[in-house]
Design an enzyme around this catalytic site. Structure first.
Site, PDB file in Angstrom:
ATOM      1  N   PHE A 136       0.863  -1.188   0.000  1.00  0.00           N
ATOM      2  CA  PHE A 136       0.000   0.000   0.000  1.00  0.00           C
ATOM      3  C   PHE A 136       0.894   1.231   0.000  1.00  0.00           C
ATOM      4  O   PHE A 136       1.761   1.370   0.857  1.00  0.00           O
ATOM      5  CB  PHE A 136      -0.928   0.022   1.221  1.00  0.00           C
ATOM      6  CG  PHE A 136      -1.911   1.167   1.182  1.00  0.00           C
ATOM      7  CD1 PHE A 136      -3.134   1.026   0.516  1.00  0.00           C
ATOM      8  CD2 PHE A 136      -1.620   2.378   1.773  1.00  0.00           C
ATOM      9  CE1 PHE A 136      -4.026   2.075   0.461  1.00  0.00           C
ATOM     10  CE2 PHE A 136      -2.516   3.434   1.725  1.00  0.00           C
ATOM     11  CZ  PHE A 136      -3.724   3.286   1.068  1.00  0.00           C
ATOM     12  N   ASP A 221       9.143   2.706   1.284  1.00  0.00           N
ATOM     13  CA  ASP A 221       7.976   3.426   1.780  1.00  0.00           C
ATOM     14  C   ASP A 221       7.918   3.211   3.293  1.00  0.00           C
ATOM     15  O   ASP A 221       7.488   2.172   3.767  1.00  0.00           O
ATOM     16  CB  ASP A 221       6.721   2.884   1.098  1.00  0.00           C
ATOM     17  CG  ASP A 221       5.433   3.516   1.622  1.00  0.00           C
ATOM     18  OD1 ASP A 221       5.465   4.150   2.699  1.00  0.00           O
ATOM     19  OD2 ASP A 221       4.387   3.351   0.968  1.00  0.00           O
ATOM     20  N   LYS A 250       2.839  10.170   8.204  1.00  0.00           N
ATOM     21  CA  LYS A 250       2.157   9.692   9.400  1.00  0.00           C
ATOM     22  C   LYS A 250       2.786  10.205  10.700  1.00  0.00           C
ATOM     23  O   LYS A 250       2.557  11.343  11.083  1.00  0.00           O
ATOM     24  CB  LYS A 250       2.061   8.164   9.368  1.00  0.00           C
ATOM     25  CG  LYS A 250       1.045   7.638   8.356  1.00  0.00           C
ATOM     26  CD  LYS A 250       0.803   6.153   8.495  1.00  0.00           C
ATOM     27  CE  LYS A 250      -0.197   5.617   7.476  1.00  0.00           C
ATOM     28  NZ  LYS A 250      -1.579   6.016   7.737  1.00  0.00           N
TER      29      LYS A 250
END
Length: 402
Positions: A136, A221, A250
């Site tokens: 993702f 990532d 995040k």
């Protein structure tokens, strides 16, 4: 104006299905809803609230910067952005930083940079991107195509091309796919949304070696795994493998929206003025909060505490499982953990999430078979204990309802 959960159904696009309760206030690892009910937060805003809710030092940083400068545009630079970039480069492999607003934007920048680098250095034929199934990387059309979950990318028409996927932790499959036409490989050094899957050390090292062999850039990532989440400042630091490009978001802002792409001077030079940009990327408010978050997290005591808290979770979850027999394993690292359901409860992770909410515990899922925890990195041990007590009640209720 009085608003309720029903207001959502009246005014919001229905792409989300939020819980029935509406949180209105948070402090540390506790949250209160409109009715005054107190919840323990093991969700962390999906691994975002690295220091919990309303951490006093982050509130102070936001308040102080809010009385100075909010937004300038990238016609100018600003001091908080420069300080944060300096700290990111001082404490990682990177030499250059690009700021964005989110993980998806950081990944979009990384992919565009990789394509640009390959085009200018090797020619148009070197454009293939390899990523991994169940990965993702965001919800832009480019990043959702690179992410290996068709459920998120199908149904929007023709996708960006020259993107291929293989199974995570399958080095032989990866070796058969990579070639001299590969410009980049994008991977999570710990798969999050795909089920909290840790990489085999030999797999990660093999991917790095094959990228070197074929002159392909390795993009990590670390949107979910970065900024202390695994007990390392960044997860790559625990894998003995260094990427060419790293993305972070995040936890970086501790709850304030910010993302960043980190890379080397040589690679960065291919994003010349005008080739990429972001209106809000690197704004003073976000960077001031992120700088303070980074300072607090990048502390040996805090990082060691993450590993200690992981063990507390694992020990208590093992006790719960010995009693109720619902998990096949506990996956993950640090404060990114997944309770993988066994065959008896296959596909029922949402039941455990809903039952937890009923017991006033906020948690997450990572697919249909994994219950996910991504709490504050500094969650007090007593909140872990109380949260897991509530989780056991939730587990017991699911078991009893079978």
């Amino acid at each position: 104006m009085q608003v309720t959960r029903e207001t959502f159904d009246q005014v919001m696009v229905p792409n989300y299905s939020p819980a029935k309760m509406v949180p209105v206030r948070g402090l540390g690892s506790r949250v209160w809803d409109q009715a005054g009910n107190e919840f323990i937060d093991f969700a962390g805003g999906i691994a975002v609230n690295a220091l919990g809710h309303c951490h006093p030092e982050l509130v102070a940083a936001l308040t102080e910067q809010g009385q100075k400068l909010w937004h300038l545009s990238n016609v100018f630079t600003n001091e908080p952005a420069l300080r944060l970039a300096k700290k990111l480069t001082d404490h990682t492999f990177a030499e250059r930083v690009y700021f964005a607003n989110s993980g998806a934007e950081a990944n979009e920048a990384a992919l565009k940079l990789a394509r640009r680098y390959a085009l200018e250095k090797f020619g148009e034929q070197k454009q293939k991107i390899i990523a991994f199934t169940q990965g993702f990387h965001g919800r832009t059309f480019f990043t959702v195509t690179v992410g290996g979950q068709p459920a998120y990318s199908d149904g929007f028409g023709p996708k960006p091309g020259a993107v291929e996927h293989c199974d995570y932790n399958d080095l032989a499959a990866f070796e058969s796919l990579i070639s001299d036409d590969t410009c980049a490989v994008m991977m999570e050094p710990l798969q999050g949304e795909g089920g909290i899957i840790s990489p085999d050390p030999a797999f990660v090292k093999g991917v790095r070696e094959l990228c070197n062999k074929h002159n392909a850039l390795l993009i990590f990532d670390e949107v979910q795994s970065g900024v202390g989440r695994t007990g390392h400042l960044y997860a790559y630091m625990g894998l003995e493998v260094v990427p060419d490009i790293l993305t972070t978001a995040k936890s970086l802002g501790g709850g304030f929206p910010i993302g960043a792409m980190l890379t080397t001077t040589e690679i960065a030079q291919h994003l010349k003025p005008g080739t990429h940009g972001s209106t809000y990327g690197g704004n003073p408010l976000a960077c001031a909060v992120a700088e303070r978050t980074f300072d607090i997290v990048n502390d040996p005591a805090v990082l060691a505490g993450v590993k200690q808290k992981e063990q507390l979770f694992r020990d208590t979850l093992a006790t719960i499982n010995n009693k109720h027999h619902v998990f096949s394993e506990i996956r993950g690292k640090g404060m990114l953990l997944g309770c993988a359901l066994n065959e008896d409860f296959s596909g029922q992770s949402r039941l455990f999430l809903d039952a937890s909410t009923q017991q006033q515990l906020m948690c997450l899922v990572a697919g249909a078979n994994v219950v996910r925890f991504a709490p504050s990195l500094v969650i007090p041990d007593e909140d872990i204990a109380e949260g897991l007590t509530r989780f056991e009640r939730a587990v017991a209720s699911v078991v009893a309802a079978r």
